[in-house]
Design a protein around this motif. Structure first.
Motif, PDB file in Angstrom:
ATOM      1  N   TYR A  90     -10.379  -3.246  54.256  1.00  6.54           N
ATOM      2  CA  TYR A  90      -9.444  -4.360  54.202  1.00  6.54           C
ATOM      3  C   TYR A  90      -8.266  -3.996  53.304  1.00  6.54           C
ATOM      4  CZ  TYR A  90     -13.216  -7.005  56.266  1.00  6.54           C
ATOM      5  OH  TYR A  90     -14.201  -7.436  57.110  1.00  6.54           O
ATOM      6  N   LEU A  91      -7.126  -4.589  53.619  1.00  8.08           N
ATOM      7  CA  LEU A  91      -5.920  -4.396  52.826  1.00  8.08           C
ATOM      8  C   LEU A  91      -5.444  -5.751  52.351  1.00  8.08           C
ATOM      9  CD1 LEU A  91      -3.354  -2.781  51.854  1.00  8.08           C
ATOM     10  CD2 LEU A  91      -2.376  -3.338  54.076  1.00  8.08           C
ATOM     11  N   LYS A  92      -5.309  -5.892  51.046  1.00  9.69           N
ATOM     12  CA  LYS A  92      -4.708  -7.091  50.468  1.00  9.69           C
ATOM     13  C   LYS A  92      -3.385  -6.653  49.853  1.00  9.69           C
ATOM     14  CE  LYS A  92      -5.176 -10.852  47.253  1.00  9.69           C
ATOM     15  NZ  LYS A  92      -5.909 -11.445  46.142  1.00  9.69           N
ATOM     16  N   MET A  93      -2.323  -7.369  50.208  1.00 11.07           N
ATOM     17  CA  MET A  93      -0.993  -6.936  49.767  1.00 11.07           C
ATOM     18  C   MET A  93      -0.136  -8.148  49.409  1.00 11.07           C
ATOM     19  SD  MET A  93       1.612  -4.452  51.849  1.00 11.07           S
ATOM     20  CE  MET A  93       2.063  -5.581  53.128  1.00 11.07           C
ATOM     21  N   ARG A  94       0.547  -8.043  48.273  1.00 11.98           N
ATOM     22  CA  ARG A  94       1.543  -9.050  47.857  1.00 11.98           C
ATOM     23  C   ARG A  94       2.881  -8.338  47.767  1.00 11.98           C
ATOM     24  NH1 ARG A  94      -0.595 -11.548  42.551  1.00 11.98           N
ATOM     25  NH2 ARG A  94       1.424 -12.539  42.649  1.00 11.98           N
ATOM     26  N   VAL A  95       3.900  -8.915  48.416  1.00 13.35           N
ATOM     27  CA  VAL A  95       5.197  -8.262  48.539  1.00 13.35           C
ATOM     28  C   VAL A  95       6.304  -9.226  48.132  1.00 13.35           C
ATOM     29  CG1 VAL A  95       6.789  -7.186  50.170  1.00 13.35           C
ATOM     30  CG2 VAL A  95       4.365  -6.831  50.423  1.00 13.35           C
ATOM     31  N   SER A  96       7.312  -8.700  47.444  1.00 14.16           N
ATOM     32  CA  SER A  96       8.548  -9.439  47.166  1.00 14.16           C
ATOM     33  C   SER A  96       9.692  -8.704  47.847  1.00 14.16           C
ATOM     34  CB  SER A  96       8.830  -9.509  45.663  1.00 14.16           C
ATOM     35  OG  SER A  96       7.883 -10.314  45.023  1.00 14.16           O
ATOM     36  N   LEU A  97      10.644  -9.458  48.349  1.00 16.75           N
ATOM     37  CA  LEU A  97      11.810  -8.887  49.008  1.00 16.75           C
ATOM     38  C   LEU A  97      13.032  -9.131  48.146  1.00 16.75           C
ATOM     39  CD1 LEU A  97      11.197 -10.252  52.613  1.00 16.75           C
ATOM     40  CD2 LEU A  97      10.471  -8.066  51.659  1.00 16.75           C
ATOM     41  N   GLN A  98      13.835  -8.115  47.957  1.00 16.00           N
ATOM     42  CA  GLN A  98      15.113  -8.302  47.285  1.00 16.00           C
ATOM     43  C   GLN A  98      16.157  -8.508  48.374  1.00 16.00           C
ATOM     44  OE1 GLN A  98      16.317  -5.204  44.615  1.00 16.00           O
ATOM     45  NE2 GLN A  98      18.241  -6.208  44.107  1.00 16.00           N
ATOM     46  N   VAL A  99      16.768  -9.698  48.371  1.00 19.00           N
ATOM     47  CA  VAL A  99      17.726 -10.048  49.413  1.00 19.00           C
ATOM     48  C   VAL A  99      19.144  -9.940  48.866  1.00 19.00           C
ATOM     49  CG1 VAL A  99      16.134 -11.494  50.716  1.00 19.00           C
ATOM     50  CG2 VAL A  99      17.478 -12.502  48.903  1.00 19.00           C
ATOM     51  N   VAL A 157      17.785  -7.766  53.685  1.00 21.25           N
ATOM     52  CA  VAL A 157      16.920  -7.299  52.599  1.00 21.25           C
ATOM     53  C   VAL A 157      17.397  -5.928  52.129  1.00 21.25           C
ATOM     54  CG1 VAL A 157      14.556  -6.696  51.991  1.00 21.25           C
ATOM     55  CG2 VAL A 157      14.988  -8.591  53.546  1.00 21.25           C
ATOM     56  N   THR A 158      17.530  -5.776  50.817  1.00 18.24           N
ATOM     57  CA  THR A 158      17.952  -4.487  50.265  1.00 18.24           C
ATOM     58  C   THR A 158      16.792  -3.644  49.764  1.00 18.24           C
ATOM     59  OG1 THR A 158      18.332  -5.490  48.099  1.00 18.24           O
ATOM     60  CG2 THR A 158      20.217  -5.356  49.598  1.00 18.24           C
ATOM     61  N   ASP A 159      15.650  -4.290  49.436  1.00 17.50           N
ATOM     62  CA  ASP A 159      14.509  -3.530  48.941  1.00 17.50           C
ATOM     63  C   ASP A 159      13.230  -4.328  49.139  1.00 17.50           C
ATOM     64  OD1 ASP A 159      13.157  -1.413  47.846  1.00 17.50           O
ATOM     65  OD2 ASP A 159      13.715  -1.842  45.775  1.00 17.50           O
ATOM     66  N   ILE A 160      12.130  -3.606  49.286  1.00 16.96           N
ATOM     67  CA  ILE A 160      10.800  -4.207  49.361  1.00 16.96           C
ATOM     68  C   ILE A 160      10.051  -3.770  48.120  1.00 16.96           C
ATOM     69  CG2 ILE A 160       8.609  -4.228  50.599  1.00 16.96           C
ATOM     70  CD1 ILE A 160      10.147  -3.795  53.152  1.00 16.96           C
ATOM     71  N   LEU A 161       9.487  -4.723  47.414  1.00 13.74           N
ATOM     72  CA  LEU A 161       8.785  -4.436  46.164  1.00 13.74           C
ATOM     73  C   LEU A 161       7.317  -4.827  46.324  1.00 13.74           C
ATOM     74  CD1 LEU A 161      11.523  -6.067  43.967  1.00 13.74           C
ATOM     75  CD2 LEU A 161      11.213  -3.637  44.347  1.00 13.74           C
ATOM     76  N   PHE A 162       6.415  -3.891  46.106  1.00 15.07           N
ATOM     77  CA  PHE A 162       4.990  -4.158  46.177  1.00 15.07           C
ATOM     78  C   PHE A 162       4.549  -4.735  44.844  1.00 15.07           C
ATOM     79  CE2 PHE A 162       5.224  -0.472  49.185  1.00 15.07           C
ATOM     80  CZ  PHE A 162       5.017  -1.218  50.336  1.00 15.07           C
ATOM     81  N   ARG A 163       3.996  -5.930  44.880  1.00 14.97           N
ATOM     82  CA  ARG A 163       3.469  -6.531  43.657  1.00 14.97           C
ATOM     83  C   ARG A 163       1.988  -6.219  43.481  1.00 14.97           C
ATOM     84  NH1 ARG A 163       5.370 -12.399  44.573  1.00 14.97           N
ATOM     85  NH2 ARG A 163       3.330 -12.722  43.635  1.00 14.97           N
ATOM     86  N   GLU A 164       1.277  -6.087  44.628  1.00 19.39           N
ATOM     87  CA  GLU A 164      -0.144  -5.765  44.569  1.00 19.39           C
ATOM     88  C   GLU A 164      -0.564  -5.160  45.896  1.00 19.39           C
ATOM     89  OE1 GLU A 164      -4.312  -8.113  43.596  1.00 19.39           O
ATOM     90  OE2 GLU A 164      -2.615  -9.255  44.345  1.00 19.39           O
ATOM     91  N   ILE A 165      -1.332  -4.087  45.830  1.00 19.96           N
ATOM     92  CA  ILE A 165      -1.906  -3.464  47.024  1.00 19.96           C
ATOM     93  C   ILE A 165      -3.349  -3.069  46.687  1.00 19.96           C
ATOM     94  CG2 ILE A 165      -1.870  -1.493  48.581  1.00 19.96           C
ATOM     95  CD1 ILE A 165       1.104  -1.469  48.405  1.00 19.96           C
ATOM     96  N   ILE A 166      -4.278  -3.613  47.451  1.00 24.08           N
ATOM     97  CA  ILE A 166      -5.687  -3.298  47.259  1.00 24.08           C
ATOM     98  C   ILE A 166      -6.253  -2.879  48.602  1.00 24.08           C
ATOM     99  CG2 ILE A 166      -7.954  -4.186  46.611  1.00 24.08           C
ATOM    100  CD1 ILE A 166      -6.507  -6.178  44.799  1.00 24.08           C
TER     101      ILE A 166
END
Length: 168
Positions: A90-99, A157-166
């Motif tokens: 399983y993949l758990k992922m939290r992502v933030s986008l810089q717009v 979107v200018t960047d994708i930022l990973f906040r958490e990846i499990i």
């Protein structure tokens, strides 16, 4: 008459011989007393102007760039099962986008169902090996950015930022 002709010839020879000498001396005087000081003054003036002391007008005020504050948008958490042989991963992922700006957030919210669909279908096709190492994270980020651009149809979107990846 021969004596007069001889005197005239001697005077002409003296005048002819004095004229080039006088011209050479006059040329040297002209260079030493006129041209050389003029060159020195021009050089000194150019140096003073370039250094800003003379005619530079003082200090220039620096132009401040107005940099907009970054705007971030948090996507909902993703929890997907990865493809591959058993046991299930399983993949758990939290992502933030810089717009780009606040207006882009409104546009992104309108396109969110399309964005989430593109992310979910891509993430479900991943294998655990695809997420190994920094190269795996970089390729994941690039593919998510590509799918974002396809979903929104213009770069918001200018960047994708990973906040958490499990990965389990």
């Amino acid at each position: 008459m021969a004596a007069v002709d001889a005197e005239v010839a001697e005077e002409e020879d003296e005048e002819a011989s004095e004229t080039p000498a006088r011209r050479r001396i006059a040329g040297k005087v002209l260079v030493l007393y006129v041209a050389l000081p003029a060159l020195v003054l021009i050089g000194a003036g150019a140096g003073l102007y370039m250094s800003g002391i003379f005619g530079g007008g003082g200090e220039e005020t620096p132009v401040e760039e107005v940099v907009a504050d970054p705007v971030f948008y948090d996507l909902p958490d993703f929890l997907v099962n990865l493809s591959g042989p058993p046991p299930a991963h399983y993949l758990k992922m939290r992502v933030s986008l810089q717009v780009t700006d606040a207006e882009a957030v409104k546009r992104l919210e309108l396109e969110m169902p399309r964005v989430l669909d593109g992310f979910q279908t891509f993430l479900r096709d991943l294998r655990p090996e695809d997420l190994e190492g920094s190269q795996g994270m970089l390729s994941l980020k690039e593919e998510l950015m590509r799918r974002l651009t396809l979903a929104t149809q213009k770069p918001l979107v200018t960047d994708i930022l990973f906040r958490e990846i499990i990965v389990q």
